[in-house]
Motif scaffolding. Structure first.
Motif, PDB file in Angstrom:
ATOM      1  N   VAL A 284       0.637  -1.122   0.182  1.00  0.00           N
ATOM      2  CA  VAL A 284       0.037   0.020   0.000  1.00  0.00           C
ATOM      3  C   VAL A 284       0.451   1.107   0.085  1.00  0.00           C
ATOM      4  O   VAL A 284       0.399   2.322  -0.614  1.00  0.00           O
ATOM      5  N   MET A 285       1.914   1.043   0.614  1.00  0.00           N
ATOM      6  CA  MET A 285       3.064   2.707   0.844  1.00  0.00           C
ATOM      7  C   MET A 285       3.607   2.148  -0.431  1.00  0.00           C
ATOM      8  O   MET A 285       3.590   3.463  -0.903  1.00  0.00           O
ATOM      9  N   ARG A 293       0.608   4.129  -2.225  1.00  0.00           N
ATOM     10  CA  ARG A 293       0.468   5.894  -1.494  1.00  0.00           C
ATOM     11  C   ARG A 293       1.605   6.541  -1.888  1.00  0.00           C
ATOM     12  O   ARG A 293       0.884   8.256  -2.202  1.00  0.00           O
ATOM     13  N   ASP A 296       1.608   8.202  -5.528  1.00  0.00           N
ATOM     14  CA  ASP A 296      -0.180   8.924  -5.391  1.00  0.00           C
ATOM     15  C   ASP A 296       0.528  10.528  -5.467  1.00  0.00           C
ATOM     16  O   ASP A 296       0.555  11.197  -5.918  1.00  0.00           O
ATOM     17  N   GLU A 297       0.876  10.170  -3.874  1.00  0.00           N
ATOM     18  CA  GLU A 297       1.230  11.343  -3.612  1.00  0.00           C
ATOM     19  C   GLU A 297       2.378  12.146  -3.526  1.00  0.00           C
ATOM     20  O   GLU A 297       2.995  13.700  -3.986  1.00  0.00           O
ATOM     21  N   GLU A 342       3.550  11.354   5.057  1.00  0.00           N
ATOM     22  CA  GLU A 342       3.286   9.456   4.689  1.00  0.00           C
ATOM     23  C   GLU A 342       3.547   8.503   5.616  1.00  0.00           C
ATOM     24  O   GLU A 342       2.853   7.589   5.401  1.00  0.00           O
ATOM     25  N   MET A 346       0.776   6.668   8.438  1.00  0.00           N
ATOM     26  CA  MET A 346       0.660   5.217   8.440  1.00  0.00           C
ATOM     27  C   MET A 346       0.769   4.727   9.467  1.00  0.00           C
ATOM     28  O   MET A 346       0.044   3.870  10.437  1.00  0.00           O
ATOM     29  N   GLU A 355      -8.333   0.067   1.235  1.00  0.00           N
ATOM     30  CA  GLU A 355      -7.336   0.017   1.038  1.00  0.00           C
ATOM     31  C   GLU A 355      -6.783  -1.792   1.156  1.00  0.00           C
ATOM     32  O   GLU A 355      -5.676  -2.005   0.015  1.00  0.00           O
TER      33      GLU A 355
END
Length: 436
Positions: A284-285, A293, A296-297, A342, A346, A355
């Motif tokens: 996910v990270m 993530r 995306d960020e 991030e 988390m 997610e």
């Protein structure tokens, strides 16, 4: 004949469909050597993967790069055959051999036709028991290694990796590049290479996977023939080493418009009971293809990088959670801040149910795609053995992924992600980023 083996290799990739229902047999040779086998008779072709635990971590003091150089020399002549003679014999058999050195293992890959199996195994046996290490071959391969070392000296990613390892592991073998330095490689003698061979190639550290047109009984005979004459024991594997890099930033000055960053901290060993929740959290990270993530960020929302990823790295002697990205010098500081935010989010808030569901779907759906050829399956089986996984792991792996609950994942997130211990090694000339 060479065209024939290339054609068969391509067809062998289609022998086993992309699926995770693979019947593995545990084979023990008459001489007591064990291996895992997937028998597949659609083509008269077999892939063999062999690994010896220890790898380049077995380099002796002052001899860094000796195991790497030794592995580059194994097929440069064996027995009565010099380098050219060995290559010609291999080509005549339409066989393929690969020799590689890693930090924890040295590996040998072989592919051969059923009709040439005995001769191909005999030729490989000679390489494993009678390598020549001729002086002309040593100098030729040494030159190739030195050229690679010179190239690494101007590669920001290599510089970042070397700085990271040195800071994290110090004088342990993990703390230096396993290909050695110009100084150590230049000083290696034939005796050093012979010693590296004795240290690394032994029966007490061997793991084997075989896939293709071979029965369990035939494989047992092959194993005894192939490894006859190997020493019973090799050099002792080094002790474990703790990840020793504290939180902070290290900048390595390098003249480039785009800086390279490696970041992370301690991770989890492969046999940790929370490994599967951690595995999902990492996806996910910094995984999930381009949907993690950080992608995306850092990339999609802010355009600070072309790509960023993270992975769990449970090496044999230490474990870490590591990430990579590059950014223009003017925005590296911002990219580091986004990663830190991030990481903190988390650790504090964990995942959402959406997610978790998306990660499970991606991870279970992509898993069968790994089994897209005999050589890949042989590789996976050897890795499973070395990690101590059960023989039915392929069938049960997705169930373990699906069994992870949101509560499990968020409990592990609070301890796996440690923003205060997050360290960045940056190679370049990043604006507003300094070592601390």
């Amino acid at each position: 004949m060479k065209r024939l083996i290339l054609t068969l290799a391509a067809l062998a990739a289609l022998t086993l469909p992309a699926r995770a229902e693979i019947a593995i047999q545990n084979v023990t040779s008459p001489g007591g050597i064990t291996a895992w086998l997937v028998e597949e008779n659609a083509l008269p072709f077999t892939s063999l993967e062999i690994r010896f635990r220890g790898g380049t971590s077995l380099d002796r003091p002052g001899k860094r790069g000796s195991v790497n150089l030794m592995m580059g020399l194994i097929e440069e002549g064996a027995g009565d055959l010099d380098a050219q003679g060995f290559a010609e014999a291999r080509e005549a058999l339409a066989a393929s051999y690969g020799f590689d050195a890693g930090v924890d293992t040295v590996s040998i890959s072989a592919q051969f036709l059923t009709e040439n199996r005995d001769a191909a195994v005999a030729l490989l046996h000679s390489a494993l028991t009678e390598p020549r290490f001729d002086e002309d071959a040593i100098e030729r391969v040494r030159g190739q290694v030195l050229s690679h070392l010179a190239s690494r000296a101007t590669d920001p990613n290599s510089i970042a990796g070397d700085a990271w390892n040195a800071a994290a592991y110090g004088n342990h073998p993990y703390g230096s590049f396993d290909g050695g330095t110009e100084e150590t490689v230049s000083a290696l003698t034939r005796a050093d290479i012979q010693q590296a061979f004795v240290d690394a190639i032994a029966l007490d550290r061997i793991f084997v996977g075989a896939v293709g047109d071979i029965s369990a009984q035939e494989l047992g005979v092959l194993l005894d023939q192939l490894f006859e004459g190997l020493p019973a024991t090799g050099a002792a594997v080094p002790e474990r080493v703790a990840f020793g890099l504290p939180g902070g930033v290290s900048v390595v000055p390098f003249d480039t418009p785009q800086s390279v960053a490696r970041f992370g901290h301690v991770g989890l060993p492969r046999d940790h009971p929370d490994f599967f929740p951690a595995y999902i959290l990492n996806e996910v990270m910094g995984g999930l293809g381009s949907n993690g993530r950080l992608m995306d960020e850092v990339r999609e929302k802010r355009g600070l990088t072309y790509g960023i990823s993270t992975y769990l790295y449970p090496a044999d002697l230490s474990e870490s959670l590591i990430g990579f990205f590059s950014s223009q010098n003017g925005v590296m500081a911002e990219a580091i801040d986004v990663v830190r935010n991030e990481w903190s989010d988390m650790a504090t808030n964990g995942l959402t149910q959406d997610e978790l569901t998306a990660a499970k779907t991606y991870m279970t759906g992509s898993y069968p795609l790994r089994f897209d050829g005999n050589a890949n399956i042989a590789n996976i089986m050897v890795a499973m053995q070395m990690e101590g996984l059960p023989i039915d792991y392929i069938a049960s792996r997705n169930d373990k992924i699906n069994a992870v609950t949101l509560e499990d994942a968020n409990r592990v997130a609070a301890t796996l992600f440690q923003p205060d211990k997050l360290h960045f090694v940056v190679v370049g000339q990043p604006d507003g980023v300094t070592s601390n």
